[in-house]
Enzyme design. Structure first.
Site, PDB file in Angstrom:
ATOM      1  N   ARG A 164       0.817  -1.221   0.000  1.00 37.65           N
ATOM      2  CA  ARG A 164       0.000   0.000   0.000  1.00 37.65           C
ATOM      3  C   ARG A 164       0.852   1.274   0.000  1.00 37.65           C
ATOM      4  O   ARG A 164       0.472   2.276   0.573  1.00 37.65           O
ATOM      5  CB  ARG A 164      -0.972   0.030   1.185  1.00 37.65           C
ATOM      6  CG  ARG A 164      -1.929  -1.147   1.266  1.00 37.65           C
ATOM      7  CD  ARG A 164      -2.840  -1.247   0.036  1.00 37.65           C
ATOM      8  NE  ARG A 164      -3.656  -2.435   0.126  1.00 37.65           N
ATOM      9  CZ  ARG A 164      -3.289  -3.632  -0.355  1.00 37.65           C
ATOM     10  NH1 ARG A 164      -2.130  -3.762  -0.985  1.00 37.65           N
ATOM     11  NH2 ARG A 164      -4.059  -4.670  -0.221  1.00 37.65           N
ATOM     12  N   SER A 253     -11.167   0.594   3.378  1.00 39.28           N
ATOM     13  CA  SER A 253     -10.353   0.249   4.546  1.00 39.28           C
ATOM     14  C   SER A 253      -9.568   1.476   4.993  1.00 39.28           C
ATOM     15  O   SER A 253      -8.752   1.998   4.241  1.00 39.28           O
ATOM     16  CB  SER A 253      -9.393  -0.892   4.215  1.00 39.28           C
ATOM     17  OG  SER A 253     -10.106  -2.065   3.907  1.00 39.28           O
ATOM     18  N   GLU A 355      -4.612   4.616   5.997  1.00 41.80           N
ATOM     19  CA  GLU A 355      -4.466   4.403   4.555  1.00 41.80           C
ATOM     20  C   GLU A 355      -4.791   5.649   3.737  1.00 41.80           C
ATOM     21  O   GLU A 355      -4.009   6.031   2.867  1.00 41.80           O
ATOM     22  CB  GLU A 355      -5.332   3.217   4.108  1.00 41.80           C
ATOM     23  CG  GLU A 355      -5.069   2.786   2.689  1.00 41.80           C
ATOM     24  CD  GLU A 355      -5.628   1.408   2.390  1.00 41.80           C
ATOM     25  OE1 GLU A 355      -5.897   1.147   1.203  1.00 41.80           O
ATOM     26  OE2 GLU A 355      -5.780   0.584   3.303  1.00 41.80           O
TER      27      GLU A 355
END
Length: 360
Positions: A164, A253, A355
Site C-alpha cells: 500500500r 479500509s 491508509e
C-alpha cells in the site's frame, strides 16, 4: 484553462467531507497540467492534486490554493501478442471501468481489484490491492510530470512498490503528478482465486454452474463471474460506492494491515497470550515478514461494527475497517481515527497506519 473560485470539495470525495478550494482547475490533458503549474507559479499559489477522491481526506478549512482535479481520459493499446496486451491508461479514467474493460477482453491481472473506487492515476500511488492481487504486478511504468512540468516515465522498479505504498505516496516522487499508467495484462494466466474467502465462493460457483461446462468463451465468462463475485463480497462489506448504503461515505479500509518481523510477531503473540487470545490471524508475506489483520486488532481492542463516535462519525455496520461519515466533520473523523489507534496500541502495542491521505 478555466480557473474556478470557491469550489466545494466535499462532493468530490467519497467521505463527502472537507471545505472549499479557493481555486479549482479541471485537468483534461498534459498541457492543462503544464499551464496550471505556470499559473500557480505566476500567482505564487500552492497546488493540490485530486483524483477520484476515494483515498483523500480534505480538512474542514478546505484548501487556500489551487486544486487540480486530474481527469485525463483514454485507454490506448500499445502492444498485443499471443500472451499479453499492454495498455496506456489516462490518470483520470475510473479504475473500475478499466477493470471491467480488460475483464471483457479476457485479460487477467487486476480482476480481483474490481469494485475499488477511485481513478487509475491513484492506483500506483497507493499500490492498490485486494483479494490476493496488487496493482504493482501489472504496472510496467508510470508517466508523470515533475514540479517543473517536465515529462518523465518512471519504471516499475523505480516506483519502489511496497504494501500500500510507493515512491509516489511517501518517497521522492510524492510531489509529482501522474498523467498515465502503463499496464501489462495476461491472455494466458488463470484468474486469481488464491484468497481463501474468494476460493470458497468460487468453488461453490463452479460446482453449481452449468455454463462453465458449455460456454464457448469460457475464459471471459470465468473472469466476468469472478469480477461479479468480488464486487458482491465488497458490497457486503460496504466497500463499493453505493449511495443507497448508509455506510458508503468512507474510504473503504481506513487502516492498513500491520507488517511485522518475526521478532515483532513473537512479542505480539506473548501480548495476545496474556490477554487470552488464542491463535490470532497471522499471514505470511512473500518477503518473509508477517501480516496482521487490522480488522481483528480493532475488534479485539473493544471497538465494534456500528459504533458511533462524537461529532457525527462512526464505524461501518458491515466492516470495522470502514470509518464512516454520518453527518460529521473531518475533525471528528480524524479524532475517531486517533482514538482507534490509541485503543489498539494500548491493547496490543501495535500502531495502525492510516491508509487515506489527509490533504493538505
Amino acid at each position: 484553462m478555466l480557473v474556478q473560485n470557491d469550489i466545494p470539495l466535499a462532493p468530490l470525495t467519497t467521505f463527502r467531507l472537507g471545505g472549499e478550494a479557493k481555486y479549482f482547475i479541471s485537468i483534461k490533458t498534459i498541457e492543462d497540467i503544464k499551464n496550471a503549474l505556470v499559473y500557480c507559479q505566476n500567482q505564487n499559489l500552492p497546488y493540490m492534486i485530486l483524483g477520484g477522491g476515494s483515498n483523500t481526506i480534505i480538512r474542514d478549512s478546505g484548501f487556500d490554493g489551487v486544486v487540480l482535479q486530474i481527469q485525463i481520459p483514454g485507454i490506448r493499446c500499445l502492444e498485443a501478442n499471443e500472451s499479453s496486451v499492454i495498455y496506456e491508461v489516462g490518470a483520470g479514467v475510473i479504475w473500475d471501468q478499466f477493470v471491467e474493460y480488460v475483464v471483457k477482453q479476457g485479460l487477467t491481472g487486476i480482476e480481483c481489484l474490481s469494485g475499488i473506487p477511485g481513478s487509475v492515476g491513484a492506483s500506483p500511488i497507493q499500490n492498490i490491492g485486494a483479494y490476493g492481487q496488487e496493482v504493482k504486478d501489472t504496472i510496467l511504468s508510470v508517466q508523470c510530470l515533475d514540479e517543473t512540468g517536465r515529462e518523465i516515465s518512471i519504471s516499475k522498479q523505480d516506483c519502489n512498490f511496497t504494501y500500500r505504498n510507493s515512491e509516489f505516496k511517501s518517497g521522492k516522487f510524492r510531489n509529482w503528478i501522474v498523467c498515465s499508467v502503463t499496464f501489462q495484462l495476461s491472455k494466458q494466466k488463470e484468474p486469481c482465486v488464491l484468497y481463501p474467502e474468494v476460493k470458497k465462493h468460487w468453488d461453490l460457483l463452479i460446482s453449481e454452474s452449468k455454463e462453465f461446462n458449455t460456454n464457448e468463451n469460457l475464459r471471459t465468462l470465468q473472469l466476468e463471474s469472478l469480477r461479479n463475485l468480488i464486487i458482491g463480497l465488497r458490497k457486503k462489506k460496504s466497500m463499493v460506492l453505493d449511495e443507497s448504503d448508509p455506510n458508503t461515505r468512507s474510504a473503504g479500509s481506513f487502516f492498513t494491515n500491520p507488517i511485522l518481523s518475526d521478532s515483532e510477531i513473537q512479542k505480539f503473540l506473548i501480548q495476545t497470550g496474556k490477554l487470552g487470545f488464542i491463535n490470532p490471524p497471522i499471514y505470511n508475506e512473500s518477503n518473509g515478514t508477517k501480516k496482521l489483520s487490522a480488522a481483528w486488532l480493532i475488534e479485539h481492542s473493544g471497538i465494534k461494527k456500528g459504533d458511533i463516535f462524537p461529532g457525527g462519525v462512526g464505524i461501518s455496520t458491515n466492516h470495522c475497517l470502514g470509518l464512516i461519515n454520518i453527518n460529521g466533520t473531518t475533525k471528528a473523523l480524524l479524532a475517531m481515527a486517533e482514538s482507534i489507534q490509541k485503543r489498539v496500541f494500548e491493547t496490543f502495542s501495535i500502531h495502525l497506519e492510516r491508509e487515506p491521505v489527509v490533504r493538505p
